[in-house]
Design a protein around this motif. Structure first.
Motif, PDB file in Angstrom:
ATOM      1  N   THR A 119       0.819  -1.213   0.000  1.00 45.05           N
ATOM      2  CA  THR A 119       0.000   0.000   0.000  1.00 45.05           C
ATOM      3  C   THR A 119       0.853   1.263   0.000  1.00 45.05           C
ATOM      4  O   THR A 119       0.508   2.245  -0.642  1.00 45.05           O
ATOM      5  CB  THR A 119      -0.962   0.032   1.208  1.00 45.05           C
ATOM      6  N   ARG A 123       0.688   4.169  -2.848  1.00 44.04           N
ATOM      7  CA  ARG A 123       0.326   5.520  -2.401  1.00 44.04           C
ATOM      8  C   ARG A 123       1.357   6.542  -2.878  1.00 44.04           C
ATOM      9  O   ARG A 123       1.005   7.603  -3.392  1.00 44.04           O
ATOM     10  CB  ARG A 123       0.194   5.548  -0.882  1.00 44.04           C
ATOM     11  N   ASP A 127       0.800   9.584  -5.538  1.00 41.27           N
ATOM     12  CA  ASP A 127       1.080  10.960  -5.135  1.00 41.27           C
ATOM     13  C   ASP A 127       1.979  11.680  -6.144  1.00 41.27           C
ATOM     14  O   ASP A 127       1.792  12.851  -6.419  1.00 41.27           O
ATOM     15  CB  ASP A 127       1.751  11.013  -3.757  1.00 41.27           C
TER      16      ASP A 127
END
Length: 131
Positions: A119, A123, A127
Motif C-alpha cells: 500500500t 500511495r 502521489d
C-alpha cells in the motif's frame, strides 16, 4: 434522442521500471502494480537497465538499495548522468538509521521499506504520478 456519454480522456498507463535483483520481488511488484493500472518493466540490476534506457522511457523508477554490482545510489547517479531526471523511489529491507535522509539527499523522492510495501508504494506512486 438518446443521451451520449461524455468521453473522458484516456491516459496510457504510467510506465514504472522496477530494479531489484530478487526475482520474487520483481514478480510481486509486477503483479501488484499491474493490478493497480501501471505498466511495469522489471530489471535484474543496474547494468540491465542502463543498457538502453533513455529520458522519457519511464514515468518512475523503483530501485532497490542493495543490488549486485552497482547499488541503488550509484544507479540513480548513473541515470542522472544520462540526463534522465525521472522521479525515483528507493525500496529497501535494510533498517539503517540514516537511510531515509541519505535517499532524499541522493535525489530519491521516497524510501519505501520492504516487505510491507504494497500500500505504501502504490500511495507514493499515486502521489507523484497524478492523473
Amino acid at each position: 434522442m438518446s443521451a451520449t456519454a461524455k468521453s473522458l480522456p484516456v491516459h496510457p498507463p504510467r510506465r514504472i521500471a522496477v530494479v531489484d535483483d530478487s526475482p520474487a520481488v520483481r514478480q510481486s511488484l509486477r503483479l501488484l502494480l499491474g493490478a493497480r493500472g501501471f505498466s511495469v518493466d522489471t530489471f535484474n540490476g543496474a547494468d540491465e537497465l542502463l543498457v538502453d534506457v533513455k529520458p522519457g522511457d519511464f514515468d518512475c523508477f523503483v530501485i532497490d538499495l542493495k543490488l549486485d554490482g552497482m547499488d541503488g545510489f550509484a544507479l540513480l547517479s548513473a541515470l542522472r548522468e544520462k540526463g534522465i531526471d525521472t522521479p525515483a523511489i528507493m525500496i529497501s529491507g535494510w533498517e539503517l538509521p540514516t537511510l531515509e535522509a541519505s535517499a532524499h539527499r541522493a535525489g530519491f523522492i521516497a524510501l519505501v521499506r520492504k516487505p510491507m510495501m504494497d500500500t505504501s508504494l502504490v500511495r507514493v506512486l499515486r502521489d507523484i504520478l497524478p492523473g
